[in-house]
Design a protein around this motif. Structure first.
Motif, PDB file in Angstrom:
ATOM      1  N   MET A  54       0.980  -1.126   0.116  1.00 50.29           N
ATOM      2  CA  MET A  54       0.028   0.024   0.105  1.00 50.29           C
ATOM      3  C   MET A  54       0.840   1.183   0.058  1.00 50.29           C
ATOM      4  SD  MET A  54      -3.157   0.617   2.628  1.00 50.29           S
ATOM      5  CE  MET A  54      -3.960  -0.869   2.375  1.00 50.29           C
ATOM      6  N   ARG A  55       0.443   2.219  -0.889  1.00 51.56           N
ATOM      7  CA  ARG A  55       1.264   3.521  -0.821  1.00 51.56           C
ATOM      8  C   ARG A  55       1.313   4.340   0.391  1.00 51.56           C
ATOM      9  NH1 ARG A  55       2.185   4.297  -6.525  1.00 51.56           N
ATOM     10  NH2 ARG A  55       0.929   2.956  -7.881  1.00 51.56           N
ATOM     11  N   THR A  56       2.476   4.618   0.622  1.00 49.32           N
ATOM     12  CA  THR A  56       2.561   5.310   1.878  1.00 49.32           C
ATOM     13  C   THR A  56       2.232   7.076   1.573  1.00 49.32           C
ATOM     14  OG1 THR A  56       5.001   5.748   1.534  1.00 49.32           O
ATOM     15  CG2 THR A  56       4.248   4.037   3.035  1.00 49.32           C
ATOM     16  N   VAL A  57       1.822   7.657   2.456  1.00 45.62           N
ATOM     17  CA  VAL A  57       1.399   9.138   2.159  1.00 45.62           C
ATOM     18  C   VAL A  57       2.057   9.765   3.605  1.00 45.62           C
ATOM     19  CG1 VAL A  57      -0.523  10.870   2.101  1.00 45.62           C
ATOM     20  CG2 VAL A  57      -0.782   8.458   1.487  1.00 45.62           C
ATOM     21  N   GLY A  58       2.516  11.098   3.043  1.00 44.57           N
ATOM     22  CA  GLY A  58       3.201  11.935   4.171  1.00 44.57           C
ATOM     23  C   GLY A  58       2.452  13.589   3.850  1.00 44.57           C
ATOM     24  N   VAL A  59       2.034  14.148   4.946  1.00 47.39           N
ATOM     25  CA  VAL A  59       1.639  15.611   4.669  1.00 47.39           C
ATOM     26  C   VAL A  59       2.504  16.660   5.120  1.00 47.39           C
ATOM     27  CG1 VAL A  59      -0.411  17.016   5.583  1.00 47.39           C
ATOM     28  CG2 VAL A  59      -0.703  14.808   4.707  1.00 47.39           C
ATOM     29  N   GLU A  60       2.532  17.669   4.608  1.00 57.26           N
ATOM     30  CA  GLU A  60       3.348  18.967   5.130  1.00 57.26           C
ATOM     31  C   GLU A  60       2.131  20.097   5.215  1.00 57.26           C
ATOM     32  OE1 GLU A  60       7.291  18.420   2.539  1.00 57.26           O
ATOM     33  OE2 GLU A  60       6.101  19.837   2.016  1.00 57.26           O
ATOM     34  N   GLU A  61       2.115  20.640   6.483  1.00 60.39           N
ATOM     35  CA  GLU A  61       1.218  21.558   6.740  1.00 60.39           C
ATOM     36  C   GLU A  61       1.970  23.025   7.082  1.00 60.39           C
ATOM     37  OE1 GLU A  61      -3.306  20.122   7.936  1.00 60.39           O
ATOM     38  OE2 GLU A  61      -1.807  20.590   9.655  1.00 60.39           O
ATOM     39  N   GLU A  62       1.526  24.003   6.722  1.00 63.43           N
ATOM     40  CA  GLU A  62       1.998  25.407   6.970  1.00 63.43           C
ATOM     41  C   GLU A  62       0.875  26.012   8.079  1.00 63.43           C
ATOM     42  OE1 GLU A  62       4.329  25.964   2.966  1.00 63.43           O
ATOM     43  OE2 GLU A  62       2.456  26.623   3.053  1.00 63.43           O
ATOM     44  N   LEU A  63       1.426  26.514   9.170  1.00 62.39           N
ATOM     45  CA  LEU A  63       0.429  27.067  10.040  1.00 62.39           C
ATOM     46  C   LEU A  63       0.626  28.526  10.251  1.00 62.39           C
ATOM     47  CD1 LEU A  63       0.591  24.399  12.828  1.00 62.39           C
ATOM     48  CD2 LEU A  63      -1.059  24.736  11.130  1.00 62.39           C
ATOM     49  N   LEU A  64      -0.158  29.405  10.697  1.00 63.59           N
ATOM     50  CA  LEU A  64       0.171  30.934  10.916  1.00 63.59           C
ATOM     51  C   LEU A  64       0.320  31.000  12.387  1.00 63.59           C
ATOM     52  CD1 LEU A  64      -0.315  33.849   9.797  1.00 63.59           C
ATOM     53  CD2 LEU A  64      -2.707  33.815  10.099  1.00 63.59           C
ATOM     54  N   LEU A  65       1.459  31.974  12.823  1.00 61.01           N
ATOM     55  CA  LEU A  65       1.758  32.153  13.708  1.00 61.01           C
ATOM     56  C   LEU A  65       0.988  33.603  14.451  1.00 61.01           C
ATOM     57  CD1 LEU A  65       5.504  31.400  13.969  1.00 61.01           C
ATOM     58  CD2 LEU A  65       3.758  30.284  15.477  1.00 61.01           C
ATOM     59  N   VAL A  66       0.026  33.454  15.068  1.00 64.32           N
ATOM     60  CA  VAL A  66      -0.817  34.906  15.714  1.00 64.32           C
ATOM     61  C   VAL A  66      -0.780  34.953  17.251  1.00 64.32           C
ATOM     62  CG1 VAL A  66      -2.471  34.305  13.867  1.00 64.32           C
ATOM     63  CG2 VAL A  66      -2.830  33.369  16.252  1.00 64.32           C
ATOM     64  N   ASP A  67      -1.041  36.457  17.519  1.00 59.81           N
ATOM     65  CA  ASP A  67      -0.990  36.901  18.805  1.00 59.81           C
ATOM     66  C   ASP A  67      -2.412  36.287  19.531  1.00 59.81           C
ATOM     67  OD1 ASP A  67      -2.021  38.789  21.039  1.00 59.81           O
ATOM     68  OD2 ASP A  67      -0.023  39.375  20.469  1.00 59.81           O
TER      69      ASP A  67
END
Length: 365
Positions: free
Chosen positions: A1-14
């Motif tokens: 079964m194919r493997t999957v990876g995820v990259e997420e970009e998050l916003l830094l806020v006050d």
């Protein structure tokens, strides 16, 4: 079964005002101090962004759990230095983005000017394993009609500099300012793909091959196809759905290639229109149905995607969960609709950000 990876970009806020904060270096230092052996978080183009990458997973429940864990860890490290993280693809509140100080980012600012300075946009990139570059290019060729549907499902950026843009995914419109971004023509072979990349590099307009920002591309770092059309998703469950559907699309495309089925001969101009329609409407209006590229209700197009990948998802045990997740999104709305509903209820973009900070970590309010 194919493997999957995820990259997420998050916003830094006050955490008090909801305004973006340029503290990524401090958050990264705090993460390294907490666990020097953990190599999960990275800085990004702007100092108001923090990125993480999951490990490759073959089980989607495990992948979803890792996304949740990484989000919680990012929130904990950010809190330690007085920030919060939000899975928002653009900042709802006005912001003056701060470009990172690395030589790479400084080159981009000099070369692309305001297009770089305004690229404070947060995406979700999905890596799906392939057996070879030849299989990978065959997959890229066959994914093209369906990528806009993923963009519509993930749409999570209705606001820009304090205003409603009328788009569900304004991030994707900002992203298109890069000279190499967007859909691709058919390549036909790994050799042709490599030649196209070489031709692009020869123009001098790109710093390196990492700047070949195709909607779907071969990763130069991993043996994967990288699908790059999605906004960062407000809820981890939606990110898991995008990863699940991405693996289904890759597996379906690879099966079609092995069976000798040719890819759809759609032109880039039509694919751009499909992407624009998805960015504008999200799940609230029509999308373009890949069979014929004519308008159809979003629910019809999402159902067509599920049918297209049904065999692959059934074989991996993901079909029922994917159907349930798609039904929930169509019923309750994607991140763009949630943000607009929050604004309608509270009258405050600051409250929108606060609620999204909580949802990023799994809360529902």
């Amino acid at each position: 079964m194919r493997t999957v990876g995820v990259e997420e970009e998050l916003l830094l806020v006050d955490p008090e005002t909801g305004e973006p904060r340029a503290r990524s270096a401090a958050v990264l230092a705090r993460a390294e101090q907490a666990d020097a052996e953990q190599d999960v978080f990275e800085t990004e183009l702007h100092e108001q962004m923090l990125e993480f990458a999951t490990h490759p997973q073959s089980d989607m429940a495990a992948l979803g759990a890792e996304i949740v864990r990484c989000r919680k860890e990012a929130a904990r490290h950010a809190e330690d230095i007085g920030c919060a993280v939000a899975a928002l693809a653009t900042s709802p509140l006005p912001v003056s983005p701060a470009v990172g100080e690395t030589s790479r980012y400084q080159w981009m600012e000099r070369e692309y000017g305001i297009a770089t300075r305004e690229q404070l946009v947060m995406g979700c990139h999905v890596h799906v394993a392939v057996d070879s570059d030849e299989e990978g290019v065959a997959v890229v060729d066959r994914l093209r009609p369906w990528l806009a549907v993923l963009a519509a499902l993930s749409a999570n950026s209705p606001f820009w500099q304090g205003n409603d843009t009328s788009y569900s995914s304004y991030r994707s419109r900002v992203w298109q300012r890069w000279p190499s971004a967007g859909p691709t023509e058919l390549f036909g072979s790994a050799e042709a793909y490599d030649q196209r990349v070489a031709d692009m590099m020869a123009t001098g307009a790109l710093l390196d091959e990492k700047m070949v920002y195709f909607d779907a591309r071969l990763s130069r770092q991993y043996p994967t196809v990288e699908i790059r059309v999605s906004d960062v998703c407000l809820d981890a469950d939606t990110a898991t759905l995008i990863a699940t559907l991405s693996r289904g699309l890759v597996e379906t495309a690879a099966r079609d290639w092995r069976a000798g089925r040719e890819p759809a001969g759609l032109g880039v101009s039509v694919l751009r229109l499909a992407g624009w329609r998805a960015a504008r409407s999200g799940l609230t209006g029509d999308l373009l149905l890949p069979a014929g590229m004519r308008p159809a209700p979003a629910a019809t197009v999402v159902e067509a995607l599920l049918e297209h990948v049904a065999d692959a998802l059934a074989d991996s045990g993901d079909l029922d969960r994917a159907r349930e997740s798609c039904a929930r999104l169509l019923r309750e709305g994607n991140g763009a609709r949630v943000q607009r509903d929050l604004l309608a209820r509270t009258g405050s973009l600051r409250e929108v950000v606060a609620a999204c900070v909580r949802r990023t970590q799994g809360a529902t309010g």
